[in-house]
Design an enzyme around this catalytic site. Structure first.
Site, PDB file in Angstrom:
ATOM      1  N   ASN A  39     -25.205  76.773  63.579  1.00 10.92           N
ATOM      2  CA  ASN A  39     -24.149  77.764  65.267  1.00 10.92           C
ATOM      3  C   ASN A  39     -23.252  78.719  65.226  1.00 10.92           C
ATOM      4  O   ASN A  39     -23.362  79.662  65.499  1.00 10.92           O
ATOM      5  CB  ASN A  39     -24.303  77.064  65.887  1.00 10.92           C
ATOM      6  CG  ASN A  39     -23.652  75.867  65.774  1.00 10.92           C
ATOM      7  OD1 ASN A  39     -23.503  75.262  64.110  1.00 10.92           O
ATOM      8  ND2 ASN A  39     -22.688  75.319  66.077  1.00 10.92           N
ATOM      9  N   GLY A  48     -22.962  68.950  61.752  1.00  9.83           N
ATOM     10  CA  GLY A  48     -24.980  68.689  62.068  1.00  9.83           C
ATOM     11  C   GLY A  48     -25.155  67.927  63.616  1.00  9.83           C
ATOM     12  O   GLY A  48     -24.571  67.845  64.151  1.00  9.83           O
ATOM     13  N   SER A  49     -26.043  67.820  63.407  1.00 10.86           N
ATOM     14  CA  SER A  49     -26.806  66.639  64.910  1.00 10.86           C
ATOM     15  C   SER A  49     -26.609  65.553  64.708  1.00 10.86           C
ATOM     16  O   SER A  49     -26.180  64.560  63.597  1.00 10.86           O
ATOM     17  CB  SER A  49     -28.335  66.653  64.511  1.00 10.86           C
ATOM     18  OG  SER A  49     -29.120  66.212  63.650  1.00 10.86           O
ATOM     19  N   GLU A  58     -19.485  65.988  61.159  1.00 15.02           N
ATOM     20  CA  GLU A  58     -18.563  67.040  62.358  1.00 15.02           C
ATOM     21  C   GLU A  58     -20.263  66.882  63.348  1.00 15.02           C
ATOM     22  O   GLU A  58     -20.786  67.721  62.648  1.00 15.02           O
ATOM     23  CB  GLU A  58     -18.525  68.692  62.145  1.00 15.02           C
ATOM     24  CG  GLU A  58     -17.240  68.268  61.236  1.00 15.02           C
ATOM     25  CD  GLU A  58     -15.680  67.791  62.566  1.00 15.02           C
ATOM     26  OE1 GLU A  58     -15.409  67.430  63.196  1.00 15.02           O
ATOM     27  OE2 GLU A  58     -14.733  66.845  61.312  1.00 15.02           O
ATOM     28  N   LEU A  59     -19.965  66.299  64.436  1.00 19.90           N
ATOM     29  CA  LEU A  59     -21.231  66.478  64.730  1.00 19.90           C
ATOM     30  C   LEU A  59     -21.301  66.528  66.547  1.00 19.90           C
ATOM     31  O   LEU A  59     -20.615  67.894  66.397  1.00 19.90           O
ATOM     32  CB  LEU A  59     -21.917  64.193  65.422  1.00 19.90           C
ATOM     33  CG  LEU A  59     -22.220  63.698  63.457  1.00 19.90           C
ATOM     34  CD1 LEU A  59     -21.912  62.529  63.428  1.00 19.90           C
ATOM     35  CD2 LEU A  59     -22.828  64.614  62.193  1.00 19.90           C
ATOM     36  N   CYS A  96     -20.404  72.563  69.889  1.00 15.41           N
ATOM     37  CA  CYS A  96     -20.200  71.663  70.135  1.00 15.41           C
ATOM     38  C   CYS A  96     -19.085  71.161  70.442  1.00 15.41           C
ATOM     39  O   CYS A  96     -18.699  69.363  71.102  1.00 15.41           O
ATOM     40  CB  CYS A  96     -20.322  70.543  68.909  1.00 15.41           C
ATOM     41  SG  CYS A  96     -19.012  71.390  67.493  1.00 15.41           S
ATOM     42  N   GLU A 152     -25.576  66.076  74.556  1.00 13.81           N
ATOM     43  CA  GLU A 152     -25.434  66.923  74.352  1.00 13.81           C
ATOM     44  C   GLU A 152     -26.879  68.097  74.034  1.00 13.81           C
ATOM     45  O   GLU A 152     -27.368  68.450  74.216  1.00 13.81           O
ATOM     46  CB  GLU A 152     -24.840  67.322  72.942  1.00 13.81           C
ATOM     47  CG  GLU A 152     -24.399  68.526  72.849  1.00 13.81           C
ATOM     48  CD  GLU A 152     -24.042  69.075  71.620  1.00 13.81           C
ATOM     49  OE1 GLU A 152     -22.759  69.797  70.517  1.00 13.81           O
ATOM     50  OE2 GLU A 152     -24.911  68.642  70.426  1.00 13.81           O
TER      51      GLU A 152
END
Length: 475
Positions: A152, A227-228, A247-248, A281, A375
Site C-alpha cells: 500500500n 502487513g496482514s 505493524e499490522l 491501516c 479491517e
C-alpha cells in the site's frame, strides 16, 4: 519490456524467474522484476552476515551522508517515482506524490538520527559502593534485519525498514510485496549510488511462499514486518527467539464530540476514510458521533464523501482510485453486502466497477458483521451515534485492533483522558487517526502489532544497549 534487476549485496542481478507487475486500474503491464534464485538469496544473506561487524563500525558520517544522498535523489526524481508508484499500486498521483514527499523526509530524518546516534554516560555513585565509577552506554546492532514491506505504500514503508537499519549500522535484506516491487527496486538503485559497503543492503522480490525460509534463517535475527494480521502473528510464532516487530492492521476510529468543528471533521473524515482507496491501516473505518450533533453531522459527511473525485488514478483531479486488485474490491463488496443483508443502510456508495469500489458510508451496521469488527482495507466507513464520551471511548476500545484514534474536540481535559484511556498506540486530537508524521513513534497494541516505527524508535528496535564501566576515575 526490460526486466528490472534486483539488488544482491549492493549490485544489480537477474535471476531464475520474473515477476510481472500490472496496473490495477486497467490491467496493463507496467514492469517486470527479476526474481532471485535460492542460491542468490543465500548469497545475499551470507554477505549481510559477513558484514555485520564492519557495518556496526561504519562511521556515523558515512551512514548519514548515504541516507542524505538517497533523500536528495528521491527529491530529484520525484515525479518519475510518483508515476512509478501510481503505475504499480494504482493510487492516484495526488497520493503518490505525497508518498514520495514523505520518503524524502524519512531518509532525511534517518540521516539526522544517524548523526545523533551517540553514546551516553551515567554516574553510578548513587550508592556508596559505586563511588568513582561511571557507565559508558552504547547501542549496538542485534544483527542483520529482514524487512518485509507491504503493497500500500511501496516506497515509504520500504524506506521505514531500510533507512533506520543503515542509520543504526546494520545490514538489511528487504523483501517487497510481490504486487509492487518496482518502487523498492528503484530505491535499491539509489542506495547503490552511495558507496555503502557490499552486503549492506539487498532488495529481493521473492514470492511470498519463499518468505518463511528467510524468517527461519538464524543469520537474520531481526524481522520487521508490515502487513496482514494472520501473516504477522504467524511470523512471530515461527521465530520466537528473534526480535520481531509487527505493524499490522487497524479499523481506525474517529470520535466527533459536540464542541468539534463539524465542517472540518466531515471534510477530514470523508477524505481520510477513502484516501489510498481505504488501503491504509489508519484509514477511518468507524465514526462515533455524539447524538446531540449526529443529525447535523451526517449530511455533511455524506456530502463530502459523495463529492470525492473517483476514477483514473492518472487524472490530476482524482482523489480515490482503484484497490490493488479486482479480488480486493470483490472482497470489500462482499463485506458491504453482508452488512446490508444484516440490516445496515447505505448512505452513499456501495457499488463496484472492476477493481474500483465507490466511497461508501454505512449506518446502523450490526455488531458481528465483518465491517463492524475486521479491517475492511477499502473505502468504506460506518457511522453511529453515541451518548457522550464514556460510550464513545468504550466503543473505540471494543476492538481487537489498537493502532490510532482521532478525537475531534477542543476540550483539553478530554484530550488527556483519551490519551490515558484509549487502547491504541496513538491518539490524534482535532484530526483523523490517519495522521502520521514519519519521525514520530508509530505502532499499535492488540492485533495492531508490537514495536514501533519512526526512525529513532526503529533504530532502538534494531539495537540493544551495551555497557562499559570505568572504575576509579574521578568524577
Amino acid at each position: 519490456m526490460n526486466v528490472t534487476p534486483f539488488w544482491l549485496a549492493g549490485r544489480p542481478e537477474t535471476g531464475g524467474g520474473e515477476l510481472t507487475v500490472t496496473h490495477p486500474y486497467d490491467g496493463r503491464v507496467v514492469g517486470t522484476a527479476a526474481v532471485p534464485t535460492p542460491e542468490q538469496v543465500e548469497e545475499a544473506i551470507a554477505a549481510a552476515d559477513a558484514l555485520r561487524k564492519d557495518a556496526a563500525a561504519l562511521p556515523l558520517h558515512v551512514r548519514a551522508d548515504a541516507l542524505a544522498h538517497v533523500s536528495a535523489r528521491i527529491a530529484e526524481r520525484a515525479e518519475e517515482i510518483a508515476r512509478l508508484i501510481t503505475g504499480e499500486n494504482g493510487k492516484p498521483l495526488l497520493w503518490a506524490r505525497g508518498e514520495v514527499t514523505r520518503a524524502i523526509s524519512t531518509f532525511r530524518f534517518a540521516a539526522e538520527e544517524a548523526r545523533r546516534f551517540s553514546a551516553t554516560t551515567q554516574r553510578l555513585d548513587t550508592d556508596p559502593a559505586a563511588e568513582g565509577r561511571m557507565a559508558y552506554i552504547t547501542r549496538v546492532p542485534k544483527g542483520p534485519v529482514l524487512g518485509i514491506s507491504p503493497f500500500n505504500f511501496p516506497l515509504n514503508l520500504a524506506a521505514h525498514k531500510v533507512a533506520p537499519a543503515i542509520a543504526a549500522g546494520t545490514p538489511i535484506i528487504l523483501k517487497p510485496a510481490p504486487a509492487t516491487p518496482l518502487s523498492a527496486l528503484l530505491l535499491g538503485e539509489l542506495l547503490a549510488e552511495t558507496g555503502l559497503p557490499a552486503g549492506m543492503f539487498s532488495v529481493l522480490p521473492v514470492p511470498n511462499d519463499r518468505a518463511p525460509a528467510l524468517v527461519d534463517d538464524p543469520r537474520l535475527p531481526i524481522v520487521s514486518f508490515t502487513g496482514s494480521v494472520p501473516v504477522g502473528w504467524a511470523i512471530n510464532d515461527q521465530a520466537p527467539r528473534k526480535h520481531v516487530t509487527l505493524e499490522l492492521g487497524g479499523n481506525g476510529a474517529a470520535v466527533v464530540l459536540p464542541d468539534a468543528d463539524l465542517d472540518w471533521a466531515a471534510k477530514r473524515i470523508g477524505l481520510f476514510s477513502n484516501y489510498q482507496a481505504g488501503q491504509s491501516c489508519i484509514a477511518v473505518q468507524r465514526v462515533y458521533v455524539d447524538r446531540s450533533v449526529y443529525d447535523e453531522f451526517v449530511p455533511k459527511l455524506v456530502d463530502t464523501v459523495a463529492s470525492l473525485v473517483t476514477g483514473d488514478p492518472w487524472d490530476e483531479k482524482t482523489q480515490v482510485g482503484p484497490l490493488v486488485s479486482q479480488e480486493a474490491a470483490e472482497r470489500v463488496e462482499a463485506w458491504v453486502d453482508e452488512a446490508v443483508s444484516a440490516g445496515a443502510k447505505i448512505l452513499t456508495g456501495g457499488t463496484r466497477e472492476g477493481a474500483a469500489y465507490a466511497p461508501t458510508v454505512l449506518a446502523e451496521v450490526p455488531t458481528g458483521t465483518k465491517i463492524s469488527s475486521e479491517e475492511v482495507f477499502g473505502p468504506v466507513m460506518s457511522i453511529q451515534p453515541v451518548d457522550g464520551v464514556d460510550e464513545a471511548f468504550d466503543l473505540v476500545n471494543d476492538s481487537k485492533f489498537g493502532l490510532q484514534a482521532g478525537i475531534f474536540t477542543r476540550d483539553l481535559g478530554i484530550a488527556f483522558r483519551a490519551h490515558r484511556e484509549l487502547e491504541v498506540g496513538g491518539v490524534v486530537i482535532g484530526d483523523v487517526p490517519s495522521y502520521r508524521a514519519d519521525q514520530m513513534p508509530y505502532g499499535g497494541v492488540k492485533d495492531s502489532g508490537v514495536g514501533r516505527e519512526g526512525l529513532r524508535s526503529a533504530m532502538a528496535d534494531y539495537t540493544e544497549e551495551k555497557v562499559m564501566v570505568f572504575t576509579g576515575l574521578p568524577l
